[in-house]
Design a protein around this motif. Structure first.
Motif, PDB file in Angstrom:
ATOM      1  N   SER A   1       0.953  -1.205   0.058  1.00 38.47           N
ATOM      2  CA  SER A   1      -0.042   0.000   0.049  1.00 38.47           C
ATOM      3  C   SER A   1       0.825   1.161   0.161  1.00 38.47           C
ATOM      4  O   SER A   1       1.999   1.261   0.452  1.00 38.47           O
ATOM      5  N   PHE A   2       0.405   2.353  -0.579  1.00 36.96           N
ATOM      6  CA  PHE A   2       1.187   3.613  -1.002  1.00 36.96           C
ATOM      7  C   PHE A   2       0.319   4.625  -0.335  1.00 36.96           C
ATOM      8  O   PHE A   2      -0.958   4.606  -0.688  1.00 36.96           O
ATOM      9  N   ASP A   3       0.678   5.662   0.567  1.00 36.58           N
ATOM     10  CA  ASP A   3      -0.047   6.773   0.988  1.00 36.58           C
ATOM     11  C   ASP A   3       0.337   7.922   0.073  1.00 36.58           C
ATOM     12  O   ASP A   3       1.745   8.237  -0.271  1.00 36.58           O
ATOM     13  N   ASP A   4      -0.405   8.781  -0.499  1.00 36.20           N
ATOM     14  CA  ASP A   4       0.002   9.970  -1.120  1.00 36.20           C
ATOM     15  C   ASP A   4       0.923   9.563  -2.365  1.00 36.20           C
ATOM     16  O   ASP A   4       1.869  10.272  -2.731  1.00 36.20           O
ATOM     17  N   ALA A   5       0.327   8.577  -3.256  1.00 37.33           N
ATOM     18  CA  ALA A   5       1.170   8.276  -4.185  1.00 37.33           C
ATOM     19  C   ALA A   5       0.156   8.727  -5.462  1.00 37.33           C
ATOM     20  O   ALA A   5      -0.823   8.881  -5.399  1.00 37.33           O
ATOM     21  N   LEU A   6       1.030   8.829  -6.428  1.00 35.05           N
ATOM     22  CA  LEU A   6       0.572   9.009  -8.011  1.00 35.05           C
ATOM     23  C   LEU A   6       0.461   7.735  -8.652  1.00 35.05           C
ATOM     24  O   LEU A   6       1.444   7.386  -8.733  1.00 35.05           O
ATOM     25  N   SER A   7      -0.572   7.544  -9.064  1.00 36.15           N
ATOM     26  CA  SER A   7      -0.587   6.174 -10.259  1.00 36.15           C
ATOM     27  C   SER A   7      -1.315   6.788 -11.539  1.00 36.15           C
ATOM     28  O   SER A   7      -2.179   7.647 -11.368  1.00 36.15           O
ATOM     29  N   VAL A   8      -0.919   6.017 -12.746  1.00 33.72           N
ATOM     30  CA  VAL A   8      -1.495   6.279 -13.782  1.00 33.72           C
ATOM     31  C   VAL A   8      -1.609   4.905 -14.725  1.00 33.72           C
ATOM     32  O   VAL A   8      -1.164   4.035 -14.270  1.00 33.72           O
ATOM     33  N   PRO A   9      -2.768   4.887 -15.496  1.00 31.93           N
ATOM     34  CA  PRO A   9      -2.784   3.528 -16.228  1.00 31.93           C
ATOM     35  C   PRO A   9      -1.728   3.209 -16.767  1.00 31.93           C
ATOM     36  O   PRO A   9      -1.191   4.075 -17.444  1.00 31.93           O
ATOM     37  N   ARG A  10      -1.390   1.967 -17.064  1.00 27.85           N
ATOM     38  CA  ARG A  10      -0.484   1.471 -17.840  1.00 27.85           C
ATOM     39  C   ARG A  10      -0.612   2.038 -19.480  1.00 27.85           C
ATOM     40  O   ARG A  10       0.555   2.069 -19.991  1.00 27.85           O
ATOM     41  N   SER A  11      -1.676   2.215 -19.793  1.00 29.95           N
ATOM     42  CA  SER A  11      -2.082   2.644 -21.219  1.00 29.95           C
ATOM     43  C   SER A  11      -1.582   3.914 -21.493  1.00 29.95           C
ATOM     44  O   SER A  11      -1.412   4.489 -22.487  1.00 29.95           O
ATOM     45  N   ALA A  12      -1.295   4.815 -20.308  1.00 31.55           N
ATOM     46  CA  ALA A  12      -0.891   6.237 -20.480  1.00 31.55           C
ATOM     47  C   ALA A  12       0.710   6.201 -20.477  1.00 31.55           C
ATOM     48  O   ALA A  12       1.118   7.431 -20.900  1.00 31.55           O
ATOM     49  N   LEU A  13       1.505   5.126 -20.582  1.00 31.57           N
ATOM     50  CA  LEU A  13       2.828   5.391 -20.596  1.00 31.57           C
ATOM     51  C   LEU A  13       3.316   4.583 -22.228  1.00 31.57           C
ATOM     52  O   LEU A  13       2.567   3.803 -22.599  1.00 31.57           O
ATOM     53  N   ARG A  14       4.319   5.483 -22.630  1.00 33.20           N
ATOM     54  CA  ARG A  14       4.819   4.968 -23.683  1.00 33.20           C
ATOM     55  C   ARG A  14       6.348   5.166 -23.653  1.00 33.20           C
ATOM     56  O   ARG A  14       7.141   5.954 -23.108  1.00 33.20           O
ATOM     57  N   LYS A  15       6.934   3.944 -24.172  1.00 29.96           N
ATOM     58  CA  LYS A  15       8.706   3.991 -24.079  1.00 29.96           C
ATOM     59  C   LYS A  15       9.294   4.418 -25.243  1.00 29.96           C
ATOM     60  O   LYS A  15       8.955   3.752 -26.259  1.00 29.96           O
ATOM     61  N   GLU A  16      10.134   5.296 -25.090  1.00 27.22           N
ATOM     62  CA  GLU A  16      10.883   5.789 -26.470  1.00 27.22           C
ATOM     63  C   GLU A  16      12.561   5.543 -26.118  1.00 27.22           C
ATOM     64  O   GLU A  16      12.997   6.436 -25.149  1.00 27.22           O
ATOM     65  N   GLY A  17      13.027   4.685 -26.623  1.00 26.22           N
ATOM     66  CA  GLY A  17      14.617   4.242 -26.420  1.00 26.22           C
ATOM     67  C   GLY A  17      14.512   3.713 -24.920  1.00 26.22           C
ATOM     68  O   GLY A  17      13.645   2.774 -24.606  1.00 26.22           O
ATOM     69  N   LYS A  18      15.214   4.280 -24.030  1.00 22.48           N
ATOM     70  CA  LYS A  18      15.036   3.824 -22.660  1.00 22.48           C
ATOM     71  C   LYS A  18      14.312   4.632 -21.535  1.00 22.48           C
ATOM     72  O   LYS A  18      14.387   4.342 -20.329  1.00 22.48           O
ATOM     73  N   THR A  19      13.697   5.613 -22.158  1.00 22.27           N
ATOM     74  CA  THR A  19      12.900   6.587 -21.587  1.00 22.27           C
ATOM     75  C   THR A  19      11.329   6.174 -21.657  1.00 22.27           C
ATOM     76  O   THR A  19      10.926   6.127 -22.713  1.00 22.27           O
ATOM     77  N   TRP A  20      10.753   6.275 -20.315  1.00 25.99           N
ATOM     78  CA  TRP A  20       9.179   6.232 -20.521  1.00 25.99           C
ATOM     79  C   TRP A  20       8.416   7.653 -20.279  1.00 25.99           C
ATOM     80  O   TRP A  20       8.931   8.459 -19.557  1.00 25.99           O
ATOM     81  N   TYR A  21       7.642   7.855 -21.333  1.00 31.13           N
ATOM     82  CA  TYR A  21       6.634   9.111 -21.130  1.00 31.13           C
ATOM     83  C   TYR A  21       5.487   8.968 -21.010  1.00 31.13           C
ATOM     84  O   TYR A  21       4.720   8.096 -21.267  1.00 31.13           O
ATOM     85  N   VAL A  22       4.781  10.140 -20.270  1.00 34.26           N
ATOM     86  CA  VAL A  22       3.311  10.294 -20.466  1.00 34.26           C
ATOM     87  C   VAL A  22       3.225  11.501 -21.089  1.00 34.26           C
ATOM     88  O   VAL A  22       4.238  12.156 -21.290  1.00 34.26           O
ATOM     89  N   TYR A  23       1.788  11.657 -21.592  1.00 32.18           N
ATOM     90  CA  TYR A  23       1.739  12.979 -22.234  1.00 32.18           C
ATOM     91  C   TYR A  23       0.723  14.164 -21.834  1.00 32.18           C
ATOM     92  O   TYR A  23      -0.383  13.699 -21.519  1.00 32.18           O
ATOM     93  N   THR A  24       0.951  15.210 -21.509  1.00 30.37           N
ATOM     94  CA  THR A  24       0.220  16.385 -21.149  1.00 30.37           C
ATOM     95  C   THR A  24      -0.284  17.138 -22.485  1.00 30.37           C
ATOM     96  O   THR A  24       0.357  17.146 -23.418  1.00 30.37           O
TER      97      THR A  24
END
Length: 360
Positions: free
Chosen positions: A280-303
């Motif tokens: 369990s985590f308190d005051d954590a941020l979570s996003v759906p896995r579908s919001a993530l995209r990997k380019e090279g070795k870096t993961w991104y979300v899009y605002t």
């Protein structure tokens, strides 16, 4: 006239090309609709999602102690059997022949004994009148003893034949449920062939294979939510056993769970969706896995900034599940694209976007 036809044809092609270019331009410049979610801090659960299967707590492979042809297998998969109940019968021509021979020997030795006894009584009566020698009496007594011994040996042989024949009848070792019946009447089976697989009655358990990487974070009595695959009704369960052995074929470890309360839908063999609460985590941020995209070795979300897509690099706890817990890269209250793929495509094409806000 032919000249005008050619000019008309070229004009028609030019109009079609212009129309096509306009359609492509409008398509490429039309804004893309993007679903947004609000990423707010709050309590989060690290959940391990796996698929398990219901099994009885004890499973016994029932085999025969002899080789023979199956005469009868009266039970099938799903049938309930009781301990000591006859569940299979085999046939062996050699043992049936031995039984007939043993019974014939009994009859022959009984006849010999009857004759030896009568002869002994006759010789004894004559001996009392001194009409026969003592040697004849001793011989008659010996013949009687031999006949009695031969009959006793024949009876023991018959008993041993009966014991061997009893092994051609198979009885259930426990109260339980027939899980599998891999053979059918008429087949010849040996010592290594399984006649039935029987599961014990009583409590059931759910068995699942978990990758050894994730199994290392599990512990006994961790709670879980389980449901038969395709069903929406959830039941509570807990981890009852974690196997230390790693399967060399797929690198998994067996994890077994017990239901907190019995449920009729959980029958042996049924597939079960299992969600184990790991952390369990308190005051954590979570996003759906579908919001993530990997380019090279870096993961991104899009605002979204106005009508433009902006990538934000993030780090997260990599864990199998529909959502992930972020470690860095976003602040509470940030809006991100629910689906990374269309947002990344719009960014690559330089397209503008329109947004539709949704709750995560």
């Amino acid at each position: 006239m032919r000249k005008y036809r050619k000019l008309f044809f070229y004009f028609f092609l030019l109009v079609c090309a212009a129309f096509g270019i306009e359609r492509v331009y409008k398509h490429n410049t039309a804004p893309v609709e993007i679903d947004l979610i609000n990423v707010n801090s709050g309590n989060a659960q690290q959940v391990l999602a796996v698929v398990g299967r219901v099994r009885t707590k004890e499973i016994i492979d029932v085999r025969t102690e002899v080789t023979g042809a199956i005469i009868s297998l009266p039970f099938d998969e799903g049938d309930v059997v009781k301990k000591g109940e006859k569940i299979a019968e085999l046939y062996s021509a050699s043992e049936q022949t031995a039984l007939a021979s043993a019974n014939a020997d009994i009859l022959a030795y009984q006849a010999q004994l009857s004759f030896a006894r009568q002869e002994f009584f006759r010789i004894s009566a004559l001996s009392q009148q001194d009409l026969v020698t003592k040697l004849s009496l001793d011989q008659a007594k010996t013949d009687l003893s031999i006949a009695e011994a031969k009959l006793q040996v024949a009876k023991e042989a018959l008993k041993q034949t009966d014991i061997r024949l009893q092994k051609f009848s198979v009885f259930s070792p426990i109260n339980g449920l027939i899980l599998t019946r891999p053979n059918d009447p008429g087949q010849v089976v040996g010592l290594t062939d399984v006649l039935y697989q029987i599961g014990s009655d009583g409590p059931i358990e759910i068995e699942a294979e978990v990758d050894e990487v994730y199994a290392a974070d599990l512990a006994l009595n961790m709670s879980a939510i389980v449901a038969p695959t395709g069903k929406s009704e959830l039941s509570k369960a807990h981890i009852s056993e974690i196997s230390p052995r790693v399967n060399p074929l797929n690198g998994s470890r067996l994890v077994r769970l017990m239901l907190d309360e019995p449920h009729a839908e959980f029958i042996p063999g049924r597939s079960i969706d299992v969600n184990i609460f790991v952390r369990s985590f308190d005051d954590a941020l979570s996003v759906p896995r579908s919001a993530l995209r990997k380019e090279g070795k870096t993961w991104y979300v899009y605002t979204i900034d106005g009508d433009k897509v902006r990538p934000r690099s993030v780090s997260f706890i990599d864990w199998p599940g529909s959502s992930v817990v972020l470690k860095s890269g976003l602040e509470s209250g940030t809006q991100v694209a629910r689906e990374a793929a269309p947002a990344a495509a719009a960014l690559a094409a330089g397209q503008t976007v329109i947004t539709k806000e949704k709750q995560p």
